[in-house]
Design a protein around this motif. Structure first.
Motif, PDB file in Angstrom:
ATOM      1  N   LEU A   1       0.807  -1.235   0.000  1.00 44.68           N
ATOM      2  CA  LEU A   1       0.000   0.000   0.000  1.00 44.68           C
ATOM      3  C   LEU A   1       0.830   1.270   0.000  1.00 44.68           C
ATOM      4  O   LEU A   1       0.316   2.340  -0.283  1.00 44.68           O
ATOM      5  N   HIS A   2       2.105   1.167   0.379  1.00 51.54           N
ATOM      6  CA  HIS A   2       2.883   2.412   0.349  1.00 51.54           C
ATOM      7  C   HIS A   2       3.050   2.893  -1.088  1.00 51.54           C
ATOM      8  O   HIS A   2       3.270   4.067  -1.338  1.00 51.54           O
ATOM      9  N   LYS A   3       2.864   1.983  -2.035  1.00 51.28           N
ATOM     10  CA  LYS A   3       2.908   2.405  -3.442  1.00 51.28           C
ATOM     11  C   LYS A   3       1.563   2.999  -3.826  1.00 51.28           C
ATOM     12  O   LYS A   3       0.619   2.293  -4.142  1.00 51.28           O
ATOM     13  N   ARG A   4       1.493   4.310  -3.750  1.00 50.23           N
ATOM     14  CA  ARG A   4       0.225   4.980  -4.052  1.00 50.23           C
ATOM     15  C   ARG A   4       0.033   5.081  -5.555  1.00 50.23           C
ATOM     16  O   ARG A   4      -1.057   5.367  -6.015  1.00 50.23           O
ATOM     17  N   GLY A   5       1.122   4.985  -6.282  1.00 51.93           N
ATOM     18  CA  GLY A   5       1.031   5.156  -7.725  1.00 51.93           C
ATOM     19  C   GLY A   5       1.512   6.514  -8.186  1.00 51.93           C
ATOM     20  O   GLY A   5       1.581   6.766  -9.371  1.00 51.93           O
ATOM     21  N   TYR A   6       1.863   7.426  -7.243  1.00 54.63           N
ATOM     22  CA  TYR A   6       2.304   8.744  -7.694  1.00 54.63           C
ATOM     23  C   TYR A   6       3.815   8.844  -7.798  1.00 54.63           C
ATOM     24  O   TYR A   6       4.334   9.738  -8.434  1.00 54.63           O
ATOM     25  N   ARG A   7       4.526   7.952  -7.147  1.00 57.32           N
ATOM     26  CA  ARG A   7       5.972   8.133  -7.091  1.00 57.32           C
ATOM     27  C   ARG A   7       6.659   7.227  -8.094  1.00 57.32           C
ATOM     28  O   ARG A   7       7.130   6.155  -7.755  1.00 57.32           O
TER      29      ARG A   7
ATOM     30  N   ALA B   1      10.349  15.876  -7.604  1.00 57.83           N
ATOM     31  CA  ALA B   1       9.275  16.121  -6.630  1.00 57.83           C
ATOM     32  C   ALA B   1       8.061  16.740  -7.321  1.00 57.83           C
ATOM     33  O   ALA B   1       6.917  16.351  -7.056  1.00 57.83           O
ATOM     34  N   ARG B   2       8.318  17.694  -8.205  1.00 54.24           N
ATOM     35  CA  ARG B   2       7.195  18.347  -8.920  1.00 54.24           C
ATOM     36  C   ARG B   2       6.441  17.336  -9.779  1.00 54.24           C
ATOM     37  O   ARG B   2       5.207  17.334  -9.814  1.00 54.24           O
ATOM     38  N   GLU B   3       7.189  16.477 -10.452  1.00 55.99           N
ATOM     39  CA  GLU B   3       6.593  15.446 -11.298  1.00 55.99           C
ATOM     40  C   GLU B   3       5.709  14.522 -10.448  1.00 55.99           C
ATOM     41  O   GLU B   3       4.570  14.220 -10.814  1.00 55.99           O
ATOM     42  N   ASN B   4       6.236  14.091  -9.304  1.00 53.72           N
ATOM     43  CA  ASN B   4       5.480  13.199  -8.420  1.00 53.72           C
ATOM     44  C   ASN B   4       4.207  13.871  -7.898  1.00 53.72           C
ATOM     45  O   ASN B   4       3.148  13.243  -7.826  1.00 53.72           O
ATOM     46  N   ALA B   5       4.346  15.146  -7.534  1.00 55.47           N
ATOM     47  CA  ALA B   5       3.182  15.877  -7.009  1.00 55.47           C
ATOM     48  C   ALA B   5       2.089  15.974  -8.063  1.00 55.47           C
ATOM     49  O   ALA B   5       0.899  15.874  -7.762  1.00 55.47           O
TER      50      ALA B   5
END
Ligand code: SAH
Length: 389
Positions: free
Chosen positions: A161-167, A270-274
């Motif tokens: 679950l720590h893999k939210r899919g945004y990173r 970081a911007r890409e992930n956000a």
């Protein structure tokens, strides 16, 4: 719907945070053990837990628990469990992980193969067939042995679950998303207060905070193993939980959440992930080194994971770096600071003992969460609280 016991494993040391989160989601706690919380629910709870819990590692259906000191007892105990209630004729089933603590049986590969044989025997009897094609949905089993007590769970989550899919893009030593969320939840921060991560790397702390501020469920854009379990969980239940998640999202607000890093490349990551997480408009990322850290307002929070020497920089730079953390923090009027680090001289160089300190395992590594508590802001009349829109 049937009654289920659900097991949520988590980082060691964060059981209390997860317990609180589960209670807030509306479920009764059955047991809190080292590294896992068990609660009562049903199929809908399973979907909601996967989608909403920020600090759990995964969600298992507890199939049963029994004692086993020998492989024969393990075999019989496993065979006695009602596997056919969960696994269909064409299901693909295997023991994906076995963990043993202070128990006579400890070899994971033996535990795995004995249990698989026992499951096959059980299902042969239940379905009156001798051969399983295993071409259907996946049913990965996880088992914990603690002092010879065997607890068996069916993993509904799949990829942790720590893999939210945004990173998609990470720093050299990123902090797990569920750990970052739990560490933020251990502070009194809410979206009306300022949050700055001066060592933001791939942006995990600011992104998790912004998701909390906007009430974005961590699992709303990923898949789970149990989405294939059509005979157990009606498709409608996943849709209900997703709909609930999307109804809760708050769009009109302007939190003050900032992430800084010395490394330009990290800032673009970081911007890409956000952006992937849907919170890029809620965070201000900027290349800025620690020496330049300042903020004009009062009562903010530094929540951060500074370099600690093991994986990133050389140990020699750490005294100076932590001294600078201390200096910059002292210049921030009425702020609080929370930092997770494995650097054992952190407090010494920061120049002040933390008001609170908590041992946390970041993966296998022992770290401490140092908490420097600032004063509470005075409440002004008409002030918004974190829960209002
Ligand atoms: N929590 C982050 C990882 C932090 S690693 C994540 O989840 O991705 C520590 C970060 O500190 C690195 O990205 C490094 O570039 C940055 N850093 C090191 N020295 C710094 C300094 N003096 N000022 C600002 N950032 C620094």
């Amino acid at each position: 719907m049937r009654k289920l016991e659900l097991i949520a494993p988590c980082h060691f040391g964060l059981e209390a945070v997860l317990k609180r989160e589960i209670e807030r989601l509306g479920y009764a706690i059955v047991e809190v053990a080292d590294g896992r919380v068990t609660f009562a629910g049903d199929e809908q709870a399973l979907c909601r837990a996967n989608i909403f819990l920020r600090t759990a590692e995964r969600i298992l259906i507890k199939i049963g628990s029994f004692r086993a000191e020998s492989f024969e007892e393990l075999f019989q105990g496993t065979k006695a469990l009602p596997w056919e209630d969960y696994i269909p004729k064409d299901g693909k089933f295997w023991v994906t992980k076995a963990a043993s603590v202070k128990s006579k049986l400890f070899s994971p590969s033996d535990i795995q193969s004995v249990m698989k044989k026992a499951m096959v025997e059980r299902l042969k009897g239940a379905y009156h067939i001798n051969w399983f094609t295993e071409e259907g949905a996946s049913f990965p089993v996880r088992v914990f042995l603690l002092k010879d007590q065997v607890t068996v769970g069916l993993d509904s989550t799949g990829e942790s679950l720590h893999k939210r899919g945004y990173r998609k893009l990470v720093a050299q030593a990123p902090i797990a998303e569920n750990l970052a969320a739990a560490l933020i939840m251990l502070t009194p921060w809410n979206r009306d207060r300022i949050l700055v991560d001066p060592f933001c790397g791939s942006g995990t702390f600011p992104i998790e905070a912004a998701m909390m501020a906007a009430h974005i469920a961590p699992g709303c854009r990923r898949r789970f193993t149990a989405m294939e379990w059509q005979q157990i969980i009606g498709k409608g239940l996943w849709e209900n939980a997703r709909q609930e998640a999307s109804d809760l999202v708050v769009r009109r607000m302007k939190p003050d959440i900032q992430g800084y890093d010395i490394d330009d490349h990290m800032i673009s990551i970081a911007r890409e992930n956000a952006k992937m997480a849907g919170v890029d408009t809620l965070i201000h990322f900027q290349r800025r080194e620690l020496k330049q850290l300042s903020h004009p307002k009062k009562y903010g929070f530094l929540i951060t994971n500074p370099p600690y020497g093991e994986r990133l920089s050389d140990k020699e730079v750490l005294p100076e770096l932590y001294r600078t953390i201390g200096e910059r923090f002292r210049m921030l009027d009425s702020w609080s600071m929370y930092l997770i680090t494995a650097y054992e001289n952190a407090e010494q160089y920061i120049g002040r003992k933390a008001d609170k300190n908590r041992k946390i395992y970041n993966g296998m590594m022992k770290a401490y969460y140092y908490q420097y508590l600032g004063p509470k802001p005075p409440r002004t009349r008409g002030e918004k609280t974190g829960e209002e829109q």
